[in-house]
Scaffold this motif. Sequence first.
Motif, PDB file in Angstrom:
ATOM      1  N   UNK A   1       0.891  -1.258   0.100  1.00 23.97           N
ATOM      2  CA  UNK A   1       0.181   0.039  -0.098  1.00 23.97           C
ATOM      3  C   UNK A   1       1.010   1.487   0.106  1.00 23.97           C
ATOM      4  N   UNK A   2       1.816   1.306   0.877  1.00 25.19           N
ATOM      5  CA  UNK A   2       2.652   2.545   0.852  1.00 25.19           C
ATOM      6  C   UNK A   2       3.085   3.024  -0.280  1.00 25.19           C
ATOM      7  N   UNK A   3       2.898   4.617  -0.406  1.00 31.32           N
ATOM      8  CA  UNK A   3       3.609   5.176  -1.447  1.00 31.32           C
ATOM      9  C   UNK A   3       5.024   5.280  -1.524  1.00 31.32           C
ATOM     10  N   UNK A   4       5.626   4.913  -0.430  1.00 32.56           N
ATOM     11  CA  UNK A   4       7.269   4.880  -0.199  1.00 32.56           C
ATOM     12  C   UNK A   4       7.626   3.514  -1.226  1.00 32.56           C
ATOM     13  N   UNK A   5       6.892   2.743  -1.263  1.00 37.26           N
ATOM     14  CA  UNK A   5       6.965   1.310  -1.992  1.00 37.26           C
ATOM     15  C   UNK A   5       6.308   1.320  -3.116  1.00 37.26           C
ATOM     16  N   UNK A   6       5.717   2.580  -3.769  1.00 31.99           N
ATOM     17  CA  UNK A   6       5.165   2.261  -5.061  1.00 31.99           C
ATOM     18  C   UNK A   6       3.509   2.162  -5.090  1.00 31.99           C
ATOM     19  N   UNK A   7       3.191   2.063  -3.889  1.00 24.26           N
ATOM     20  CA  UNK A   7       1.731   1.753  -3.743  1.00 24.26           C
ATOM     21  C   UNK A   7       0.986   2.986  -3.757  1.00 24.26           C
ATOM     22  N   UNK A   8      -0.430   2.707  -3.744  1.00 18.84           N
ATOM     23  CA  UNK A   8      -1.397   3.811  -3.908  1.00 18.84           C
ATOM     24  C   UNK A   8      -2.107   4.174  -2.651  1.00 18.84           C
ATOM     25  N   UNK A   9      -1.672   3.868  -1.476  1.00 19.57           N
ATOM     26  CA  UNK A   9      -2.317   4.058  -0.231  1.00 19.57           C
ATOM     27  C   UNK A   9      -3.343   3.055   0.264  1.00 19.57           C
TER      28      UNK A   9
ATOM     29  N   UNK B   1       1.609   7.541   8.229  1.00 20.52           N
ATOM     30  CA  UNK B   1       0.612   8.541   7.835  1.00 20.52           C
ATOM     31  C   UNK B   1       0.945   9.259   6.642  1.00 20.52           C
ATOM     32  N   UNK B   2       2.146   9.483   6.377  1.00 23.11           N
ATOM     33  CA  UNK B   2       2.710  10.148   5.172  1.00 23.11           C
ATOM     34  C   UNK B   2       2.546   9.520   3.876  1.00 23.11           C
ATOM     35  N   UNK B   3       2.284   8.202   4.104  1.00 16.94           N
ATOM     36  CA  UNK B   3       2.592   7.199   2.959  1.00 16.94           C
ATOM     37  C   UNK B   3       1.272   6.905   2.405  1.00 16.94           C
ATOM     38  N   UNK B   4       0.348   7.471   2.681  1.00 14.35           N
ATOM     39  CA  UNK B   4      -1.212   7.156   2.216  1.00 14.35           C
ATOM     40  C   UNK B   4      -1.856   6.140   2.972  1.00 14.35           C
ATOM     41  N   UNK B   5      -1.510   5.621   4.110  1.00 14.99           N
ATOM     42  CA  UNK B   5      -1.929   4.654   4.813  1.00 14.99           C
ATOM     43  C   UNK B   5      -2.705   4.934   6.090  1.00 14.99           C
ATOM     44  N   UNK B   6      -3.988   4.827   6.406  1.00 15.63           N
ATOM     45  CA  UNK B   6      -4.423   5.057   7.326  1.00 15.63           C
ATOM     46  C   UNK B   6      -4.892   3.823   8.491  1.00 15.63           C
ATOM     47  N   UNK B   7      -4.370   3.788   9.587  1.00 10.54           N
ATOM     48  CA  UNK B   7      -4.427   2.736  10.480  1.00 10.54           C
ATOM     49  C   UNK B   7      -5.229   2.921  11.637  1.00 10.54           C
ATOM     50  N   UNK B   8      -6.402   2.146  12.123  1.00 13.42           N
ATOM     51  CA  UNK B   8      -7.593   2.351  13.095  1.00 13.42           C
ATOM     52  C   UNK B   8      -7.544   1.139  13.797  1.00 13.42           C
ATOM     53  N   UNK B   9      -8.237   1.251  14.949  1.00 12.72           N
ATOM     54  CA  UNK B   9      -8.381  -0.084  15.622  1.00 12.72           C
ATOM     55  C   UNK B   9     -10.013   0.020  16.334  1.00 12.72           C
ATOM     56  N   UNK B  10     -10.533  -1.092  16.182  1.00 16.81           N
ATOM     57  CA  UNK B  10     -11.753  -1.413  16.712  1.00 16.81           C
ATOM     58  C   UNK B  10     -11.699  -2.190  18.157  1.00 16.81           C
ATOM     59  N   UNK B  11     -12.358  -1.878  19.043  1.00 17.47           N
ATOM     60  CA  UNK B  11     -12.282  -2.696  20.249  1.00 17.47           C
ATOM     61  C   UNK B  11     -13.902  -3.235  20.775  1.00 17.47           C
ATOM     62  N   UNK B  12     -13.897  -4.490  20.089  1.00 13.55           N
ATOM     63  CA  UNK B  12     -15.591  -5.042  20.569  1.00 13.55           C
ATOM     64  C   UNK B  12     -15.367  -5.240  21.997  1.00 13.55           C
ATOM     65  N   UNK B  13     -16.581  -5.200  22.661  1.00 12.86           N
ATOM     66  CA  UNK B  13     -16.856  -5.831  23.960  1.00 12.86           C
ATOM     67  C   UNK B  13     -17.426  -7.187  23.947  1.00 12.86           C
ATOM     68  N   UNK B  14     -18.204  -7.176  24.629  1.00 13.34           N
ATOM     69  CA  UNK B  14     -19.024  -8.876  24.971  1.00 13.34           C
ATOM     70  C   UNK B  14     -20.053  -9.038  23.383  1.00 13.34           C
ATOM     71  N   UNK B  15     -19.439  -9.630  22.747  1.00 16.26           N
ATOM     72  CA  UNK B  15     -19.983  -9.978  21.307  1.00 16.26           C
ATOM     73  C   UNK B  15     -20.610 -11.234  21.237  1.00 16.26           C
ATOM     74  N   UNK B  16     -21.775 -11.448  20.708  1.00 13.01           N
ATOM     75  CA  UNK B  16     -22.556 -12.693  20.486  1.00 13.01           C
ATOM     76  C   UNK B  16     -21.812 -13.553  19.482  1.00 13.01           C
ATOM     77  N   UNK B  17     -20.908 -14.136  19.728  1.00 16.66           N
ATOM     78  CA  UNK B  17     -19.875 -14.975  18.972  1.00 16.66           C
ATOM     79  C   UNK B  17     -19.583 -16.455  19.506  1.00 16.66           C
ATOM     80  N   UNK B  18     -19.152 -17.504  18.630  1.00 18.13           N
ATOM     81  CA  UNK B  18     -18.769 -18.678  19.329  1.00 18.13           C
ATOM     82  C   UNK B  18     -17.493 -18.615  20.058  1.00 18.13           C
ATOM     83  N   UNK B  19     -16.920 -17.417  20.418  1.00 18.13           N
ATOM     84  CA  UNK B  19     -15.326 -17.362  20.874  1.00 18.13           C
ATOM     85  C   UNK B  19     -15.752 -17.781  22.178  1.00 18.13           C
TER      86      UNK B  19
END
Length: 257
Positions: free
Chosen positions: A136-144, A185-203
């Motif tokens: 992804x990184x524009x530093x490596x020729x990617x497009x973000x 951030x300056x290479x066209x990539x956004x990084x975010x984080x989601x923090x689930x709580x008690x979710x109804x899954x088989x985990x």
Amino acid sequence: MATVAKVAKVAKVALVTGGSRGIGAATAKQLAAAGYAVCINYLHNHAAAQQVVQDILAQGGQAIAIQADVAIESEVQRLFIELDQQLGRLDALVNNAGILLPQSRLEDLTAERINRLFNTNVCSYFLCCREAVLRMSTRHGGQGGAIVNVSSAASRLGSPNEYIDYAATKGAIDTLSKGLSLEVAEEGIRVNCVRPGFIDTDMHTDGGEPDRLQRVKANIPLKRGGEASEVAAAISFLLSDAASYITGSFLDVAGGR
């Protein structure tokens, strides 16, 4: 071995690790509905992964499934190479694969268990982020692009008497997300984080208490467990153009906890 459905050229490509069940499967379906061609990574359950692919195809979307153990570096490299070959340029990564082991106090933990959790829940995220950045990184020729790491409210709450080791792995993911967001951030990539709580899954079954939500829901301000689709909606938003000015952020999907 990859499970391949015929995929035409599309504008955006997304990879969802641990995409055969729970939050991963729900995210794959929502991203496909938003127009992404989705690669569903899975470890063991080929049938479940293929069912997610078929569900997406039935709705007019595009998807493939690729088996890989993302805790192993060579497997991660193979996964991304196969993705390159089958779908083309990667635009979005959802790091979701992870494990939860039976409930335990810290005094009963072993090095083998701790190392297994950190290798699967932390090392895999680093490896997949690395491969995504190289593409992804524009530093490596990617497009973000955009990355969303799935952490947990446990990183804030600590999960005492149950999953303190799991919580620690998610604390590491929080730090990874913040640090990487600043690094690229300056290479066209956004990084975010989601923090689930008690979710109804088989985990919860993996942790040895299938009915855990029933026990804890009274302590959740919204008085219920969350749905995988609600977490998927948060992930999809953070990957979308609607979140184009958001990076290094944490979105808690935890019912108020």
